[in-house]
Design an enzyme around this catalytic site. Structure first.
Site, PDB file in Angstrom:
ATOM      1  CE  LYS A  66      -4.081  -2.093   2.078  1.00 45.02           C
ATOM      2  NZ  LYS A  66      -5.169  -1.969   3.057  1.00 45.02           N
ATOM      3  CB  ALA A 128      -1.289   5.230  16.480  1.00 43.01           C
ATOM      4  N   GLY A 130      -0.781   2.371  10.084  1.00 45.94           N
ATOM      5  CA  GLY A 130      -1.384   2.715   8.797  1.00 45.94           C
ATOM      6  C   GLY A 130      -2.887   2.493   8.781  1.00 45.94           C
ATOM      7  NE  ARG A 152       2.949  -2.348  21.070  1.00 43.94           N
ATOM      8  CZ  ARG A 152       3.202  -3.397  20.295  1.00 43.94           C
ATOM      9  NH1 ARG A 152       3.029  -4.621  20.755  1.00 43.94           N
ATOM     10  NH2 ARG A 152       3.627  -3.229  19.060  1.00 43.94           N
ATOM     11  CB  ALA A 154       1.923   7.367  24.355  1.00 48.62           C
ATOM     12  CG  MET A 220     -10.253  -2.203  11.339  1.00 55.82           C
ATOM     13  SD  MET A 220      -9.131  -1.095  10.474  1.00 55.82           S
ATOM     14  CE  MET A 220      -9.579   0.444  11.217  1.00 55.82           C
ATOM     15  CE1 TYR A 222     -10.849  -9.942   6.120  1.00 54.35           C
ATOM     16  CE2 TYR A 222     -11.165 -12.309   6.008  1.00 54.35           C
ATOM     17  CZ  TYR A 222     -10.709 -11.142   5.451  1.00 54.35           C
ATOM     18  OH  TYR A 222     -10.088 -11.164   4.238  1.00 54.35           O
TER      19      TYR A 222
HETATM   20  P1  ATR Z   1      -1.021  -1.421  10.033  1.00 58.98           P
HETATM   21  O1  ATR Z   1      -0.672  -0.860   8.695  1.00 58.98           O
HETATM   22  O2  ATR Z   1      -1.718  -2.749  10.000  1.00 58.98           O
HETATM   23  O3  ATR Z   1      -1.737  -0.440  10.900  1.00 58.98           O
HETATM   24  P2  ATR Z   1       1.404  -0.838  11.453  1.00 58.98           P
HETATM   25  O4  ATR Z   1       1.474   0.484  10.787  1.00 58.98           O
HETATM   26  O5  ATR Z   1       2.633  -1.653  11.639  1.00 58.98           O
HETATM   27  O6  ATR Z   1       0.380  -1.791  10.714  1.00 58.98           O
HETATM   28  O7  ATR Z   1       0.709  -0.607  12.883  1.00 58.98           O
HETATM   29  C1  ATR Z   1       0.444  -1.667  13.750  1.00 58.98           C
HETATM   30  C2  ATR Z   1      -0.371  -1.142  14.920  1.00 58.98           C
HETATM   31  O8  ATR Z   1      -0.741  -2.246  15.744  1.00 58.98           O
HETATM   32  C3  ATR Z   1       0.377  -0.182  15.803  1.00 58.98           C
HETATM   33  O9  ATR Z   1      -0.537   0.723  16.373  1.00 58.98           O
HETATM   34  C4  ATR Z   1       0.965  -1.114  16.872  1.00 58.98           C
HETATM   35  O10 ATR Z   1       1.294  -0.495  18.088  1.00 58.98           O
HETATM   36  P3  ATR Z   1       2.722   0.223  18.268  1.00 58.98           P
HETATM   37  O11 ATR Z   1       2.635   1.529  17.537  1.00 58.98           O
HETATM   38  O12 ATR Z   1       2.867   0.384  19.738  1.00 58.98           O
HETATM   39  O13 ATR Z   1       3.750  -0.706  17.678  1.00 58.98           O
HETATM   40  C5  ATR Z   1      -0.210  -2.025  17.065  1.00 58.98           C
HETATM   41  N1  ATR Z   1       0.116  -3.344  17.633  1.00 58.98           N
HETATM   42  C6  ATR Z   1       0.757  -4.373  17.030  1.00 58.98           C
HETATM   43  N2  ATR Z   1       0.837  -5.436  17.859  1.00 58.98           N
HETATM   44  C7  ATR Z   1       0.235  -5.074  19.017  1.00 58.98           C
HETATM   45  C8  ATR Z   1      -0.026  -5.719  20.263  1.00 58.98           C
HETATM   46  N3  ATR Z   1       0.378  -6.984  20.472  1.00 58.98           N
HETATM   47  N4  ATR Z   1      -0.683  -5.027  21.221  1.00 58.98           N
HETATM   48  C9  ATR Z   1      -1.078  -3.755  21.005  1.00 58.98           C
HETATM   49  N5  ATR Z   1      -0.870  -3.088  19.850  1.00 58.98           N
HETATM   50  C10 ATR Z   1      -0.229  -3.733  18.881  1.00 58.98           C
END
Ligand code: ATR
Length: 280
Positions: A66, A128, A130, A152, A154, A220, A222
């Site tokens: 993406k 937070a 993508g 997680r 902040a 989001m 499934y």
């Molecule tokens: P995507 O494009 O799917 O959003 P990403 O940009 O890598 O993927 O973001 C993953 C998100 O899932 C982030 O908000 C991440 O938290 P961090 O910013 O603290 O890394 C969150 N995330 C991934 N694994 C997690 C977990 N086990 N518990 C809580 N949050 C998690």
């Protein structure tokens, strides 16, 4: 010959997009043929150019491309620019146009398929990355009372709040965020899990007080079974939904961009659930 479209991803063999778009084509009578392309890692651009050269009209883009699609597009819709990611490419005389239909797909699933209005609602968005960034503006467009982002890490939530602060003000939405302690001590109307946690059965940290009867807890993700997030929310009295409807509705919006005809996502979602249940 029918107009050619495809989904590109890696992996892509389990993508439901070809099935969904085939139903849309049937439903609307549009001359659409929709395939799947395994994009080689590091070879996204070449694969897209080959598809364009063979007469391709548009593509859906999924993991992990993406951001590549965002960089590749000659022009971007405002929502794709805000999301920083592209899931829909259109090939026309004016070049490659990038759009992002994920956020609208989420909002339409919640409002049209699940029957929950976001207008005036208090919404908690977990994550937070993508996926979260892509849904912020489409949520503002529905004029909720408040949107809280909890992550997680902040600092990433703070960045999103900063990025969209002006738009929140314009839309009249109370928009705040940070770590787990940033959730307001209230029951939320809608809690959306936009973390990647469900992939490895991890529950994102979130105050139990956010959930209760009257809360829609939306994951989001499934899969064949409810996610840990959905089970957790249901134990606290909330109604839970997975992201299958978001998948169908983002596809419906892509179809609309390409064809100017809006398919009935709800009908295709019901059919898809029946098909998956029959396989299980
Ligand atoms: P995507 O494009 O799917 O959003 P990403 O940009 O890598 O993927 O973001 C993953 C998100 O899932 C982030 O908000 C991440 O938290 P961090 O910013 O603290 O890394 C969150 N995330 C991934 N694994 C997690 C977990 N086990 N518990 C809580 N949050 C998690």
């Amino acid at each position: 010959m029918k107009d050619q479209y495809a989904v590109i991803g890696n992996p892509v063999e389990h993508s439901k997009s070809p099935w969904i778009h085939a139903r849309f084509a049937e439903q609307t009578g549009e001359p659409v043929e929709y395939g799947r392309i395994l994009g080689p890692l590091g070879g996204f651009e070449a694969a897209v150019k080959t598809f364009i050269a063979s007469g391709g009209r548009g593509m859906n883009v999924t993991v992990p491309f993406k951001l590549d699609a965002h960089a590749f597009a000659d022009s971007l819709s405002p929502r794709a620019a805000a999301a920083g990611a592209v899931n829909t490419l259109s090939f026309g005389d004016d070049g490659v146009r990038g759009d992002n239909t994920d956020g609208v797909g989420l909002v339409r699933d919640i409002e049209a398929n699940l029957g929950v209005s976001l207008k005036g609602a208090r919404i908690l968005l977990l994550g937070a990355g993508g996926a979260a960034r892509g849904v912020v503006l489409p949520i503002f467009d529905r004029q909720p009372a408040a949107l809280t982002i909890v992550n997680r890490t902040a600092a990433k939530a703070h960045e999103l709040v900063e990025q969209f602060a002006a738009r929140a003000k314009e839309s009249g939405v109370r928009f705040t965020g940070g770590g787990a302690e940033s959730a307001e001590k209230v029951r939320y109307d809608v809690v959306i899990n936009a973390t990647a946690g469900s992939l490895d059965a991890a529950l994102p940290e979130c105050d139990d007080a956010a959930f209760g009867p009257g809360t829609l807890a939306y994951d989001m993700m499934y899969g064949p079974k409810p996610t840990v997030f959905m089970e957790h929310a249901e134990r606290l009295g909330a109604r839970a939904a997975d992201g299958l409807g978001m998948l169908v509705e983002q596809a419906a919006e892509s179809f609309f961009i390409w064809r100017g005809v809006r398919p009935d996502g709800g009908a295709v979602l019901r059919e898809l659930r029946q098909t998956l249940a029959a396989k299980a």
